[in-house]
Write a protein that holds these residues in place. Structure first.
Motif, PDB file in Angstrom:
ATOM      1  N   GLY A 123       0.806  -1.209   0.000  1.00  0.00           N
ATOM      2  CA  GLY A 123       0.000   0.000   0.000  1.00  0.00           C
ATOM      3  C   GLY A 123       0.839   1.259   0.000  1.00  0.00           C
ATOM      4  O   GLY A 123       0.438   2.279  -0.561  1.00  0.00           O
ATOM      5  N   ARG A 124       2.010   1.189   0.628  1.00  0.00           N
ATOM      6  CA  ARG A 124       2.890   2.360   0.655  1.00  0.00           C
ATOM      7  C   ARG A 124       3.607   2.584  -0.674  1.00  0.00           C
ATOM      8  O   ARG A 124       4.209   3.635  -0.891  1.00  0.00           O
ATOM      9  N   VAL A 125       3.595   1.573  -1.572  1.00  0.00           N
ATOM     10  CA  VAL A 125       4.118   1.639  -2.940  1.00  0.00           C
ATOM     11  C   VAL A 125       5.636   1.764  -2.986  1.00  0.00           C
ATOM     12  O   VAL A 125       6.318   0.950  -3.582  1.00  0.00           O
ATOM     13  N   SER A 126       6.212   2.768  -2.361  1.00  0.00           N
ATOM     14  CA  SER A 126       7.639   3.041  -2.498  1.00  0.00           C
ATOM     15  C   SER A 126       8.475   1.858  -2.014  1.00  0.00           C
ATOM     16  O   SER A 126       8.334   1.411  -0.869  1.00  0.00           O
ATOM     17  N   HIS A 127       9.326   1.342  -2.891  1.00  0.00           N
ATOM     18  CA  HIS A 127      10.240   0.231  -2.590  1.00  0.00           C
ATOM     19  C   HIS A 127       9.497  -1.012  -2.080  1.00  0.00           C
ATOM     20  O   HIS A 127      10.035  -1.788  -1.297  1.00  0.00           O
ATOM     21  N   HIS A 128       8.264  -1.184  -2.548  1.00  0.00           N
ATOM     22  CA  HIS A 128       7.473  -2.267  -1.973  1.00  0.00           C
ATOM     23  C   HIS A 128       8.020  -3.644  -2.327  1.00  0.00           C
ATOM     24  O   HIS A 128       7.885  -4.580  -1.543  1.00  0.00           O
ATOM     25  N   LEU A 142      -3.959  -2.591   2.501  1.00  0.00           N
ATOM     26  CA  LEU A 142      -3.568  -1.744   1.372  1.00  0.00           C
ATOM     27  C   LEU A 142      -4.024  -0.306   1.586  1.00  0.00           C
ATOM     28  O   LEU A 142      -3.268   0.642   1.355  1.00  0.00           O
ATOM     29  N   ALA A 143      -5.270  -0.146   2.038  1.00  0.00           N
ATOM     30  CA  ALA A 143      -5.782   1.207   2.266  1.00  0.00           C
ATOM     31  C   ALA A 143      -5.077   1.868   3.441  1.00  0.00           C
ATOM     32  O   ALA A 143      -4.781   3.071   3.405  1.00  0.00           O
ATOM     33  N   ALA A 144      -4.802   1.113   4.500  1.00  0.00           N
ATOM     34  CA  ALA A 144      -4.112   1.680   5.661  1.00  0.00           C
ATOM     35  C   ALA A 144      -2.694   2.091   5.304  1.00  0.00           C
ATOM     36  O   ALA A 144      -2.219   3.162   5.718  1.00  0.00           O
ATOM     37  N   GLY A 145      -1.990   1.243   4.529  1.00  0.00           N
ATOM     38  CA  GLY A 145      -0.642   1.607   4.108  1.00  0.00           C
ATOM     39  C   GLY A 145      -0.621   2.847   3.244  1.00  0.00           C
ATOM     40  O   GLY A 145       0.327   3.629   3.270  1.00  0.00           O
ATOM     41  N   ALA A 146      -1.693   3.049   2.459  1.00  0.00           N
ATOM     42  CA  ALA A 146      -1.794   4.229   1.608  1.00  0.00           C
ATOM     43  C   ALA A 146      -2.330   5.450   2.347  1.00  0.00           C
ATOM     44  O   ALA A 146      -2.396   6.538   1.789  1.00  0.00           O
ATOM     45  N   GLY A 147      -2.745   5.266   3.617  1.00  0.00           N
ATOM     46  CA  GLY A 147      -3.268   6.383   4.399  1.00  0.00           C
ATOM     47  C   GLY A 147      -4.674   6.785   4.037  1.00  0.00           C
ATOM     48  O   GLY A 147      -5.069   7.938   4.248  1.00  0.00           O
ATOM     49  N   ASP A 148      -5.476   5.865   3.501  1.00  0.00           N
ATOM     50  CA  ASP A 148      -6.838   6.159   3.061  1.00  0.00           C
ATOM     51  C   ASP A 148      -7.827   5.693   4.127  1.00  0.00           C
ATOM     52  O   ASP A 148      -8.215   4.517   4.164  1.00  0.00           O
ATOM     53  N   VAL A 149      -8.269   6.609   4.995  1.00  0.00           N
ATOM     54  CA  VAL A 149      -9.172   6.261   6.090  1.00  0.00           C
ATOM     55  C   VAL A 149     -10.519   5.782   5.568  1.00  0.00           C
ATOM     56  O   VAL A 149     -11.070   4.778   6.036  1.00  0.00           O
ATOM     57  N   ALA A 150     -11.085   6.491   4.579  1.00  0.00           N
ATOM     58  CA  ALA A 150     -12.378   6.090   4.031  1.00  0.00           C
ATOM     59  C   ALA A 150     -12.284   4.723   3.359  1.00  0.00           C
ATOM     60  O   ALA A 150     -13.211   3.911   3.444  1.00  0.00           O
ATOM     61  N   GLY A 151     -11.163   4.462   2.681  1.00  0.00           N
ATOM     62  CA  GLY A 151     -10.972   3.168   2.043  1.00  0.00           C
ATOM     63  C   GLY A 151     -10.888   2.043   3.045  1.00  0.00           C
ATOM     64  O   GLY A 151     -11.385   0.941   2.807  1.00  0.00           O
ATOM     65  N   VAL A 152     -10.252   2.301   4.179  1.00  0.00           N
ATOM     66  CA  VAL A 152     -10.196   1.311   5.254  1.00  0.00           C
ATOM     67  C   VAL A 152     -11.605   0.959   5.714  1.00  0.00           C
ATOM     68  O   VAL A 152     -11.965  -0.221   5.862  1.00  0.00           O
TER      69      VAL A 152
END
Length: 476
Positions: A95-100, A320-330
């Motif tokens: 979810g954080r994408v960078s260097h995943h 995935l949503a939590a790693g991306a920082g998406d509260v609504a998605g969580v």
């Protein structure tokens, strides 16, 4: 989506400026959940196939596989905990994408390393299954037969654990299909081996419970080998180089997997343990009660594999949503999954309540009429707890996506052991209701856990809660 370059070029899961929407989340969860659920069904199908073959031989082999299988799944709880913890870590890392790719490779490697001490500890436990069963008051002949089964079955444990870790890796990438196809082939392999070693196929003498244990162990080994081969041959998956520098232990990730996984293992141990304790209690009644319990438990377990798969999908989608920082998605990911799991279990409840005798007849020979009747009664009780069992499983999976594992452990302790078992023992022995009373206790315990898990999820994801910082801290 499945390569490093285009995965980084796309937006991280959960980061949709327009809002994914509930319909899109439903489609994404279904697409991930159904292969995971079928893969879980394939796992239970290994033991279920053993039950189908041995149930035609007699009550003693069937009871021995039931008790031995219960101990096996109890011993697997720490392994499940480590594998599920790795799955949550992998989802947040993607979810954080960078260097995943690099981060996910290290997590898989650390999780595989954990399998070594786990097998040494858990294998030693299963090797002495007979002594454990004797200590619980089981019949000596039944305990000896169960030990023969577990000593053959335990050699498949490290293979199953490795398969579970790789399956979590694929779930985090939202590519669960390979694990499903490999598992389906393992079921066929197990059936053929059972036909040869248990049912005297081609004239070979029956190996009884030992043959059943060996067939499942070999099938687990084939599953790990098949999935590892698939990953190595896939152009996109092979870029992760999961086996690269496998000899290097990542102690930080191992500590994180243990910290997140221990409460998961504890929760699963409490849940598996309550059903296993129930099987031991059935042994105090009669071998017939154990056999009837085995049938009802196998059916309930098979139904449970679907919400368990939805819960695994929830772990991935929430992570995935939590790693991306998406509260609504969580929030969306969790509630959609809970609705899916509850809806499926409501349908299975209707089947078990309306046709319990037909289901029992699939497992027990016609001359076992009394056992069939008791099994049908227990199947009706299983139908009652289907909804709560499904909801608690999915809610626990959603909470794992946030790495929230300690409170669910407390809920499991309270519901299963603080309420469920005492109520069951009281109804079964003090009130004289027998096996039926014990299963009613299970209904009460599961209902309490389901309510508490759902309230916990609602509390952590309620609108207006400042939780983004907490999830980001956990993910980082």
């Amino acid at each position: 989506m499945h390569t490093e370059h285009n995965a980084q070029a796309q937006q991280a899961p959960g980061q949709d400026p327009a809002g994914q929407g509930w319909g899109r989340e439903l489609r994404a969860t279904l697409g991930l959940a159904w292969p995971l659920a079928l893969t879980n069904l394939s796992q239970i199908a290994l033991v279920l196939t053993d039950t189908l073959f041995l149930g035609r031989i007699g009550e003693l082999p069937l009871a021995a596989v039931t008790l031995g299988g219960n101990l096996y799944f109890i011993a697997l709880a720490p392994a499940f905990g480590a594998a599920f913890a790795a799955s949550a870590m992998l989802a947040q890392e993607r979810g954080r994408v960078s260097h995943h790719m690099r981060e996910m490779r290290r997590t898989v490697r650390a999780a595989l390393w954990l399998g070594i001490p786990l097998f040494i500890l858990l294998g030693s436990l299963l090797w002495n299954a007979g002594a454990i069963l004797l200590a619980t008051g089981q019949d000596p002949a039944l305990a000896a037969e169960a030990q023969r089964y577990t000593r053959a079955l335990l050699w498949g444990m490290p293979f199953f654990y490795g398969f579970a870790v790789l399956r979590g890796f694929l779930a985090a990438l939202e590519r669960p299909a390979p694990a499903l196809w490999v598992s389906a082939l393992a079921i066929l392999l197990n059936a053929v081996l059972l036909w040869l070693m248990v049912a005297e196929g081609l004239g070979f003498p029956s190996m009884g419970v030992v043959g059943a244990g060996l067939s499942s162990a070999i099938a687990n080994g084939a599953m790990l080998a098949g999935l590892a081969f698939w990953i190595a041959r896939d152009r996109n998956l092979s870029r992760f180089r999961l086996m690269g520098r496998l000899w290097r232990a990542d102690w930080r990730r191992m500590r994180e997997a243990v910290a997140v996984g221990l409460p998961i293992a504890g929760s699963m141990l409490l849940e598996i343990g309550i059903f296993s304790a129930t099987a031991l209690v059935m042994g105090w009644f009669s071998p017939m009660a154990v056999a009837a319990h085995a049938v009802a438990l196998q059916v309930a377990s098979a139904c449970f594999m679907v919400p368990m798969g939805v819960g695994q999908a929830a772990t991935a989608r929430v992570g995935l949503a939590a790693g991306a920082g998406d509260v609504a998605g969580v929030r969306r990911a969790g509630w959609v999954a809970i609705g899916l799991g509850g809806g499926f279990m409501a349908a299975t409840a209707a089947v078990l309540l309306l046709a319990p005798h037909s289901v029992a007849a699939l497992f027990l020979a016609p001359d076992m009429a009394e056992t069939r009747t008791l099994a049908a009664t227990l199947l009706m009780v299983a139908g009652v707890f289907q909804l709560s069992d499904g909801v608690q499983a999915v809610a626990a999976g959603a909470l794992r996506g946030l790495k929230d594992t300690r409170m669910p452990l407390l809920f499991a302790a309270l519901g299963y052991w603080g309420l469920g078992l005492p109520i069951g023992l009281g109804l079964g022995f003090t009130a004289g209701w027998g096996p039926l009373g014990v299963w009613i206790g299970l209904v009460a315990g599961l209902a309490v856990v389901a309510v508490l898990m759902t309230l916990r999820w609602a509390q952590l994801t309620r609108p207006g809660r400042v939780a983004l910082g907490e999830w980001a801290a956990q993910a980082g």
